[in-house]
Design an enzyme around this catalytic site. Sequence first.
Site, PDB file in Angstrom:
ATOM      1  N   LYS A   7      -2.686  -0.643   3.890  1.00 15.06           N
ATOM      2  CA  LYS A   7      -2.648   0.810   3.716  1.00 15.06           C
ATOM      3  C   LYS A   7      -3.916   1.388   4.324  1.00 15.06           C
ATOM      4  CE  LYS A   7      -0.121   0.844  -0.700  1.00 15.06           C
ATOM      5  NZ  LYS A   7       1.105   1.545  -0.284  1.00 15.06           N
ATOM      6  N   ARG A  34      10.039  -4.422  -3.527  1.00 18.47           N
ATOM      7  CA  ARG A  34      11.446  -4.838  -3.462  1.00 18.47           C
ATOM      8  C   ARG A  34      11.571  -6.359  -3.327  1.00 18.47           C
ATOM      9  NH1 ARG A  34      12.331  -1.089   1.733  1.00 18.47           N
ATOM     10  NH2 ARG A  34      10.759   0.053   0.579  1.00 18.47           N
TER      11      ARG A  34
HETATM   12  N1  BES Z   1       3.517   0.973  -4.080  1.00 14.70           N
HETATM   13  C1  BES Z   1       4.015   1.598  -2.920  1.00 14.70           C
HETATM   14  C2  BES Z   1       4.726   2.921  -3.193  1.00 14.70           C
HETATM   15  C3  BES Z   1       3.867   4.036  -3.723  1.00 14.70           C
HETATM   16  C4  BES Z   1       3.273   4.926  -2.862  1.00 14.70           C
HETATM   17  C5  BES Z   1       3.721   4.212  -5.082  1.00 14.70           C
HETATM   18  C6  BES Z   1       2.518   5.950  -3.359  1.00 14.70           C
HETATM   19  C7  BES Z   1       2.950   5.257  -5.577  1.00 14.70           C
HETATM   20  C8  BES Z   1       2.361   6.131  -4.721  1.00 14.70           C
HETATM   21  C9  BES Z   1       5.017   0.676  -2.224  1.00 14.70           C
HETATM   22  O1  BES Z   1       4.790  -0.682  -2.371  1.00 14.70           O
HETATM   23  C10 BES Z   1       4.950   0.968  -0.766  1.00 14.70           C
HETATM   24  O2  BES Z   1       3.924   0.776  -0.208  1.00 14.70           O
HETATM   25  N2  BES Z   1       6.050   1.468  -0.227  1.00 14.70           N
HETATM   26  C11 BES Z   1       6.118   1.823   1.155  1.00 14.70           C
HETATM   27  C12 BES Z   1       7.417   1.303   1.730  1.00 14.70           C
HETATM   28  C13 BES Z   1       7.492   1.370   3.224  1.00 14.70           C
HETATM   29  C14 BES Z   1       6.525   0.395   3.843  1.00 14.70           C
HETATM   30  C15 BES Z   1       8.888   1.052   3.646  1.00 14.70           C
HETATM   31  C16 BES Z   1       6.061   3.338   1.260  1.00 14.70           C
HETATM   32  O3  BES Z   1       6.637   4.012   0.406  1.00 14.70           O
HETATM   33  O4  BES Z   1       5.419   3.838   2.177  1.00 14.70           O
HETATM   34 ZN    ZN Z   2       3.430  -1.456  -0.916  1.00 13.18          ZN
END
Ligand code: BES
Ligand code: ZN
Length: 480
Positions: free
Chosen positions: A257, A332
């Site tokens: 991230k 997931r």
């Molecule tokens: N934990 C995150 C989702 C999230 C984002 C929760 C902001 C709370 C606040 C999740 O694991 C993630 O990173 N999801 C990605 C998926 C993408 C890579 C397909 C996302 O939502 O950007």
């Molecule tokens: Zn994630």
Amino acid sequence: MSIHYKKGADKEKVSALLYLFSEKVNLKDLKLSDSETEYVKAKIKEEKKYFTIPRAGECLAVVVAPKTLTTQSREELRKHGASFCDAVNAAKENRAKVVDKGAGKAASLEVLEGLALSNYQFLKYKNDAEKLKNSLHDLFIESADLDDDELFRFQVGIEAVYIARDLVNEPQSYLSAVQLTEEIAGLALRGGFKAEILNKAKIESLKMGGLLAVNKGSNIPPTFSILEWKPENAKNKKPIVLVGKGVVYDTGGLSLKPTANSMDYMKSDMAGAAAVIASVYAAAAMKLPVHVVALVPATDNRPGQDAYAPGDVIEMYNGMTVEVLNTDAEGRMILADALSYAAKFKPELVMDFATLTGAAAFAIGQYGIVTMGTASDKIKKDLNQSGDEVYERLAEFPFWDEYKDLLKSEIADIKNIGGPVGGAITAGKFLEHFTSYPWMHFDIAGPAFIKGKDSYRGKNGTGAGVRFILNYLKKRGGVK
Ligand code: BES
Ligand code: ZN
Ligand code: ZN
């Protein structure tokens, strides 16, 4: 915080009082001075539903409750309770009492809930905790028709929300996947439910490829916890299985991230786990007549030496293969294994709770829970009602087959990300591949952790999902 109730009018001397009227306000027994009476009359004329009455050395307030309770008016009542909590703490009072003057027990409990939930604080890491601590610690309720069992369940419900909030607020420097199992074991003893903890060797022997893949970049082993409350008088023949995403910290893994802020609150990526753990604790502590199981796959997601990488193909617990195209779509991967595992309980319903996608949070913000799934219309209706009653509202997203097509992989059975659209839905569609029973998915990425105070939900970990789950379980068990 403790909540006290004595049948009938109790003589407890408390100088922070919240009087709850129905539409008719009878000022006689409040022993107000003439000027106070004038003041209150003016407020009522202005149709104020909540106001404080200024008086030196005391903290007095009035709520005018509506005759019939609706989704909206119940929420108003909780918010009034929260406002009173602020007033009590500002006045440095230790004890507060809610006095039902004809509003009824349902309205009284809503106010009390807002008040009790509002008093939450997380001060574990503050050296000056004593100074910062809210003054309020004893809550009294005076209402004609409350029963002790109901009030006991109410109190356990508050405790459960506090437990979930504490777990979410704990940083990963304390709450590793292993420490999470310690917390579960502690709660199992306290609540009286069964907890089985699978360690890494066991997870390997079960071939939970999704959980193991996400864990590869970490120095700390993964864990998989199975919580169970199975009372003899359960109303359900087949259990309700809850699954909670237990990513104790999400860096994104090798698909890192961006450091500017997006990682700051990723200690909250186990909020789904927190919600289901707290709910099983409460179901057991309340002795609800429902058989409920919770599955908690847990790990952190890091870009360590051996981390799983974009392009990898992973064989999951159910034998399916997944092409990983983004290691940040880790939730997931671990949920998939837990969902496949859930089949062995032959469940009546499986509900998973997860801070799964930024897309869900982006779509509806902190104001509700994004949901989708394959349960019957009847179950969906009951779930919706359960959510409305506690104001953890559900927003059902479309779940059309076209979204499934977005997960097609060139090399494996499916890939772990979809296209540029419908991110919350493709995440749900990914999970659907691992389900073989009535199932609903709840994406709590929006409401689970909030940066600014939102009335009785507080700030930071909110305990999102707990009140909704408990309300549904109570209904299923036929208790109020
Ligand atoms: N934990 C995150 C989702 C999230 C984002 C929760 C902001 C709370 C606040 C999740 O694991 C993630 O990173 N999801 C990605 C998926 C993408 C890579 C397909 C996302 O939502 O950007
Ligand atoms: Zn994630
Ligand atoms: Zn995540």
